[in-house]
Design an enzyme around this catalytic site. Structure first.
Site, short mmCIF file in Angstrom:
data_model
loop_
_atom_site.label_atom_id
_atom_site.label_comp_id
_atom_site.label_asym_id
_atom_site.label_seq_id
_atom_site.Cartn_x
_atom_site.Cartn_y
_atom_site.Cartn_z
N HIS A 1 11.62 -11.52 -10.06
CA HIS A 1 10.36 -11.40 -10.79
C HIS A 1 10.65 -11.20 -12.28
O HIS A 1 10.87 -10.08 -12.72
CB HIS A 1 9.55 -10.22 -10.25
CG HIS A 1 9.28 -10.31 -8.79
ND1 HIS A 1 10.26 -10.08 -7.83
CD2 HIS A 1 8.15 -10.61 -8.11
CE1 HIS A 1 9.73 -10.25 -6.63
NE2 HIS A 1 8.46 -10.56 -6.76
N GLY B 1 9.00 -0.70 -4.04
CA GLY B 1 8.80 -2.08 -3.59
C GLY B 1 7.48 -2.15 -2.83
O GLY B 1 6.63 -2.96 -3.16
N PRO B 2 7.30 -1.26 -1.83
CA PRO B 2 5.98 -1.16 -1.20
C PRO B 2 5.01 -0.58 -2.24
O PRO B 2 5.11 0.61 -2.60
CB PRO B 2 6.20 -0.21 -0.02
CG PRO B 2 7.69 -0.21 0.20
CD PRO B 2 8.29 -0.39 -1.16
N LEU B 3 4.13 -1.40 -2.75
CA LEU B 3 3.34 -1.01 -3.93
C LEU B 3 2.52 0.25 -3.68
O LEU B 3 1.99 0.47 -2.60
CB LEU B 3 2.43 -2.17 -4.34
CG LEU B 3 3.19 -3.43 -4.76
CD1 LEU B 3 2.22 -4.60 -4.98
CD2 LEU B 3 4.01 -3.18 -6.02
N GLY C 1 -1.11 -4.04 -8.54
CA GLY C 1 -0.93 -3.85 -7.10
C GLY C 1 -0.93 -2.38 -6.74
O GLY C 1 -1.59 -1.95 -5.78
N ASN D 1 -2.15 -6.29 -16.70
CA ASN D 1 -1.91 -7.68 -17.14
C ASN D 1 -2.84 -8.68 -16.46
O ASN D 1 -2.71 -9.88 -16.67
CB ASN D 1 -0.44 -8.07 -16.94
CG ASN D 1 -0.03 -8.10 -15.46
OD1 ASN D 1 -0.87 -7.96 -14.57
ND2 ASN D 1 1.24 -8.30 -15.22
N ILE E 1 -2.89 -9.94 -13.73
CA ILE E 1 -2.26 -10.97 -12.89
C ILE E 1 -1.65 -10.31 -11.65
O ILE E 1 -0.98 -9.27 -11.75
CB ILE E 1 -1.13 -11.69 -13.68
CG1 ILE E 1 -1.71 -12.54 -14.81
CG2 ILE E 1 -0.27 -12.56 -12.75
CD1 ILE E 1 -2.49 -13.76 -14.37
N HIS F 1 5.23 -14.44 -11.98
CA HIS F 1 5.37 -13.20 -11.22
C HIS F 1 6.63 -13.19 -10.36
O HIS F 1 7.48 -12.33 -10.54
CB HIS F 1 4.13 -12.96 -10.35
CG HIS F 1 4.34 -11.92 -9.30
ND1 HIS F 1 4.07 -10.59 -9.52
CD2 HIS F 1 4.83 -12.00 -8.04
CE1 HIS F 1 4.39 -9.90 -8.43
NE2 HIS F 1 4.86 -10.73 -7.51
N HIS G 1 -0.55 17.34 18.79
CA HIS G 1 -1.57 16.66 19.61
C HIS G 1 -0.98 15.33 20.07
O HIS G 1 -1.45 14.25 19.73
CB HIS G 1 -2.87 16.48 18.82
CG HIS G 1 -3.51 17.80 18.46
ND1 HIS G 1 -2.85 18.78 17.76
CD2 HIS G 1 -4.74 18.29 18.73
CE1 HIS G 1 -3.66 19.82 17.59
NE2 HIS G 1 -4.80 19.56 18.19
N HIS H 1 -8.05 9.55 19.36
CA HIS H 1 -7.17 10.66 18.97
C HIS H 1 -5.96 10.81 19.89
O HIS H 1 -5.17 11.72 19.71
CB HIS H 1 -7.97 11.98 18.96
CG HIS H 1 -8.83 12.11 17.75
ND1 HIS H 1 -9.71 11.13 17.37
CD2 HIS H 1 -8.93 13.11 16.83
CE1 HIS H 1 -10.33 11.53 16.26
NE2 HIS H 1 -9.87 12.72 15.91
N ARG I 1 -0.51 19.90 21.93
CA ARG I 1 -1.66 20.74 21.63
C ARG I 1 -1.83 21.78 22.74
O ARG I 1 -2.17 22.93 22.50
CB ARG I 1 -2.91 19.88 21.57
CG ARG I 1 -4.18 20.68 21.56
CD ARG I 1 -5.40 19.80 21.78
NE ARG I 1 -6.59 20.63 21.84
CZ ARG I 1 -7.47 20.59 22.83
NH1 ARG I 1 -7.30 19.74 23.82
NH2 ARG I 1 -8.52 21.36 22.83
C1 LIG Z 1 2.27 -2.72 -0.14
C2 LIG Z 1 2.66 -4.03 -0.69
N1 LIG Z 1 1.89 -5.10 -0.46
C3 LIG Z 1 2.23 -6.31 -0.91
C4 LIG Z 1 3.39 -6.48 -1.61
C5 LIG Z 1 3.80 -7.87 -2.07
N2 LIG Z 1 3.64 -7.97 -3.52
C6 LIG Z 1 4.67 -7.78 -4.34
S1 LIG Z 1 4.22 -7.86 -5.95
C7 LIG Z 1 2.62 -8.22 -5.54
C8 LIG Z 1 1.61 -8.43 -6.62
C9 LIG Z 1 1.60 -7.29 -7.53
O1 LIG Z 1 0.78 -7.50 -8.61
P1 LIG Z 1 0.96 -6.54 -9.84
O2 LIG Z 1 1.19 -5.16 -9.38
O3 LIG Z 1 -0.17 -6.78 -10.75
O4 LIG Z 1 2.32 -6.98 -10.48
P2 LIG Z 1 2.54 -8.12 -11.56
O5 LIG Z 1 2.39 -9.42 -10.90
O6 LIG Z 1 1.55 -7.91 -12.62
O7 LIG Z 1 3.94 -7.85 -11.97
C10 LIG Z 1 2.46 -8.23 -4.18
C11 LIG Z 1 1.18 -8.50 -3.50
C12 LIG Z 1 4.18 -5.34 -1.82
N3 LIG Z 1 5.33 -5.39 -2.48
N4 LIG Z 1 3.78 -4.13 -1.38
MG LIG Z 2 -0.46 -7.41 -12.57
#
Ligand SMILES: Cc1ncc(C[n+]2csc(CCOP(=O)(O)OP(=O)(O)O)c2C)c(N)n1
Ligand SMILES: [Mg+2]
Length: 689
Positions: free
Chosen positions: A30, A131-133, A174, A203, A205, A279, A480, A492, A539
């Site tokens: 990226h 990485g997991p946003l 994200g 940004n 995007i 991206h 539980h 539950h 529980r």
């Molecule tokens: C929880 C999660 N869902 C989906 C993704 C896949 N993913 C990676 S980057 C991205 C887009 C992110 O957009 P943004 O945060 O605006 O980053 P930019 O493109 O501006 O760098 C996605 C959907 C991820 N890494 N984590």
């Molecule tokens: Mg962005």
């Protein structure tokens, strides 16, 4: 432009070009966001971050979290250019660079210190895996909470600023869209974490294109609503305004700060700037040349680091960080003399050691047919331990009274915005945010626990996975734990949760059978250094097993043990169970004995611990030639074939549960000793055919 300003541009462009070149060489990655955010990272690191590249684990360093982990080249460039040194898992400084020039050239290749997304423990100076946003943001909240607690605990007259680090996190659209960011921002605002600064790369995007496709909220208003201080920088290239924004953060004492930075993804790229094409894929050679031209860079140069760039960082963050770090360690000497006990605590905590006598008050429980719920036993044991481990703290996602994770001894206290000295945390109903915050706390080396109902572990799962990936000893208390929940019904009643937690590599899942196994489980958990644990508790009351008649609960440490055996040690059938189902097997064992059938009961509280035992021990507990086997667990049978064998009988759940009193559920779903007895006899018949 002054010469100084011109050279700063060169430094910023170095970061940009390294990102473009590394992604191009890897043919994956990226480039756009590191290009856009280079000035932000530069300003923060070189002018503000209290970080010593020569000692990236100095306890009072500021933390930097790259929540949008896909922009990893931004972080790797900073680590390389600042000359950050490597540290090994034993906290020894190795002298070599954390990120070598060659690692950058080998971005995303096997064994490079520059993997696709930043990985804690793999690359020194990476404060958390991202990485997991959104997860990085919530993790940064835990770091800031831990910083707050440490300040109240360790700072003393004459040492008011021993612990006063700040936590910075950069995030993208994200991260801000992900629900976890709302949980985390809400909690941080409530706790008035003024040591926390998020920088939002606005940004417009994401992968699919312009954010107008799916995102139109007013982020500033949202964060003001969360109780944050919100400030704005209209152009990511404006170092003066960035500087001003960071100063605003540093002078804000009553709330966290969000800096919204408007940026252009792939800034300078002639065709791809402001497009999602920048991206997640290389820009291409021609586009890179165009961008380099725009920066006034030699367009054919690759991986160029102009003269003076390293030196610039050495004189900036390097010099400042070293002075701060050295001054801190010089004062630690005085601190040790004046507050030896606290200094000892700080040392042990930073090295994940336990204090002397940490386990001296752990109770043992007398046999009792009525018994107690394992959640109740856990509450007693946790309190007995926490009293003697000052940096063990945690809380619940609003289920403390049910999960029995409240610390009740004198001085335990509450962790509150205006008095963050207490060790009872209140995460609110935010399971995912809680788990990520626990990771952040563990990264600062607080021993952190969090609790909720097992069923809601699903909400926290992404962050639990990261605890395991980062090898953090976070403690999850999930109560539980079965259809034993009864009347609350199938929403539950966990079914597949235990199996799915067992599927996470490195996570130690423990489902103790009674009060004494629960105490043993806590002993094992406290001694873990690099593994998170999930403690699965009932529980409902379960009998406290008579250990004078059956084997001691200390067998839990080996994951599985023979609880009740046959006189000659040569069983005809094996009864395997965890948690509340172990006593069912004991009852079946007694009934079978009365009929002359030799059944061995094996308690298997932790698959992971058992699988780690030598083959000899495993064969002793589960003799391979005894194929008549019955497993019992009030959960999905998924995975049980591993111990019960392909031909074994697995008693478990194959559907969702139902809302009814426990005794009716037990009947409906077939969890009685009589079912175990019948299955054992059937197994014997089949095995003798
Ligand atoms: C929880 C999660 N869902 C989906 C993704 C896949 N993913 C990676 S980057 C991205 C887009 C992110 O957009 P943004 O945060 O605006 O980053 P930019 O493109 O501006 O760098 C996605 C959907 C991820 N890494 N984590
Ligand atoms: Mg962005």
């Amino acid at each position: 432009m002054t010469d100084q300003e011109r050279f700063e541009q060169t430094v910023v462009n170095t970061i940009r070009c390294l990102a473009m070149d590394a992604v191009q060489a890897a043919n994956s990655g990226h480039p756009g966001t590191p290009m856009a955010m280079a000035p932000v990272a530069y300003t923060l690191w070189n002018r503000h971050l209290r970080f010593d590249p020569a000692d990236p684990i100095w306890p009072n360093r500021d933390r930097f979290v790259l929540s949008m982990g896909h922009a990893s080249m931004l972080l790797y460039s900073m680590l390389h250019l600042t000359g950050t040194r490597a540290v090994n898992p034993s906290y020894e400084k190795l002298g070599e660079l954390s990120v070598k020039f060659d690692d950058i050239k080998r971005f995303r290749q096997i064994d490079s210190k520059c993997p696709g997304h930043p990985e804690y423990r793999w690359t020194s100076g990476v404060e958390t895996t991202t990485g997991p946003l959104g997860n990085g943001l919530a993790t940064s909240v835990g770091m800031a909470m831990a910083g707050r607690w440490m300040a109240t605990h360790f700072n003393r007259p004459g040492f008011e600023d021993l612990i006063d680090f700040n936590v910075y996190a950069i995030c993208g659209d994200g991260c801000i869209m992900e629900g976890i960011s709302a949980e985390a921002a809400s909690l941080a605002g409530h706790l008035k974490l003024s040591n926390l600064c998020w920088i939002y790369d606005n940004n417009y995007i994401t992968i699919e294109g312009h954010t107008e496709l799916a995102f139109s909220e007013d982020v500033a208003t949202r964060f003001i609503g969360h109780g944050w201080n919100v400030t704005r920088v209209g152009d990511a290239n404006d170092l003066v305004m960035l500087e001003r924004a960071f100063r605003t953060f540093l002078s804000t004492r009553d709330r966290p700060t969000l800096i919204i930075v408007d940026s252009h993804i792939a800034y300078g790229a002639p065709n791809k700037q402001d497009t999602s094409a920048a991206h997640g894929e290389p820009l291409g050679e021609e586009e890179i040349k165009g961008a380099k031209r725009h920066y006034g860079w030699p367009e054919d140069a690759k991986f160029l680091i102009p003269d003076g760039v390293y030196d610039h960082f050495r004189k900036g963050v390097g010099k400042r960080g070293k002075e701060l770090r050295d001054a801190w360690f010089a004062r630690i000497g005085e601190y040790k003399a004046k507050y030896p006990e606290l200094a000892d605590q700080l040392y042990r905590m930073q090295h994940r050691q336990l204090p002397e006598g940490w386990d001296k008050d752990i109770p043992s429980f007398a046999p009792d047919a009525k018994g107690m719920a394992t959640r109740d036993a856990s509450g007693k044991v946790l309190n007995a331990i926490a009293k003697n481990v000052p940096w063990l703290m945690g809380g619940s996602a609003d289920l403390g009274p049910s999960c029995k994770t409240r610390l009740t001894f004198d001085g335990a206290g509450e962790f509150e915005a205006d008095n963050p000295s207490g060790r009872n945390l209140h995460f609110g109903i935010r399971e995912h945010g809680m788990a990520a915050a626990l990771n952040g706390m563990a990264l600062v080396k607080v021993r952190a626990f969090g609790s909720t109902f097992l069923i809601f572990s699903d909400y926290a799962r992404a962050a639990i996975r990261l605890s395991a990936l980062m090898e953090l000893p976070v403690i999850y208390v999930f109560t539980h734990d079965s259809i034993g929940v009864g009347e609350d019904g199938p929403t539950h009643q966990p079914i597949e949760q235990v199996a799915s937690l067992r599927a996470i590599p490195g996570l130690i899942v423990l489902r103790p059978a009674d009060a004494n196994e629960t105490a043993e489980a806590w002993k094992v958990i406290m001694k873990l250094h690099h593994e998170p644990a999930a403690l699965i508790l009932t529980r409902q009351a379960v009998p406290t097993i008579d250990r004078s008649k059956y084997a001691p609960a200390s067998g839990l440490a080996r994951g599985a043990y023979v609880l009740a055996d046959v006189p000659d040690g040569k069983p005809d059938v094996l009864l395997l169970a965890t948690g509340s189902e172990v006593v069912l097997c004991l009852e079946a064992h007694e009934r079978l004995k009365a009929e002359g059938i030799k059944a061995r009961v094996v308690s298997i509280p932790s698959w992971e611990l058992f699988d780690d035992q030598p083959q000899e021990y495993r064969d002793h507990v589960l003799p391979p030639d005894v194929t008549a086997r019955v497993s019992v667990e009030k959960a999905s049978t998924f995975g049980w074939a591993k111990y019960a064998g392909a031909s074994g009988h697995r008693i478990g759940m194959r559907s969702f549960g139902a809302s009814a009193p426990l005794k009716d559920l037990v009947k409906k779903f077939g969890f009685g000793a009589e079912q175990v007895v019948a299955a054992a006899k059937e197994q014997l018949r089949l095995s003798r055919r």
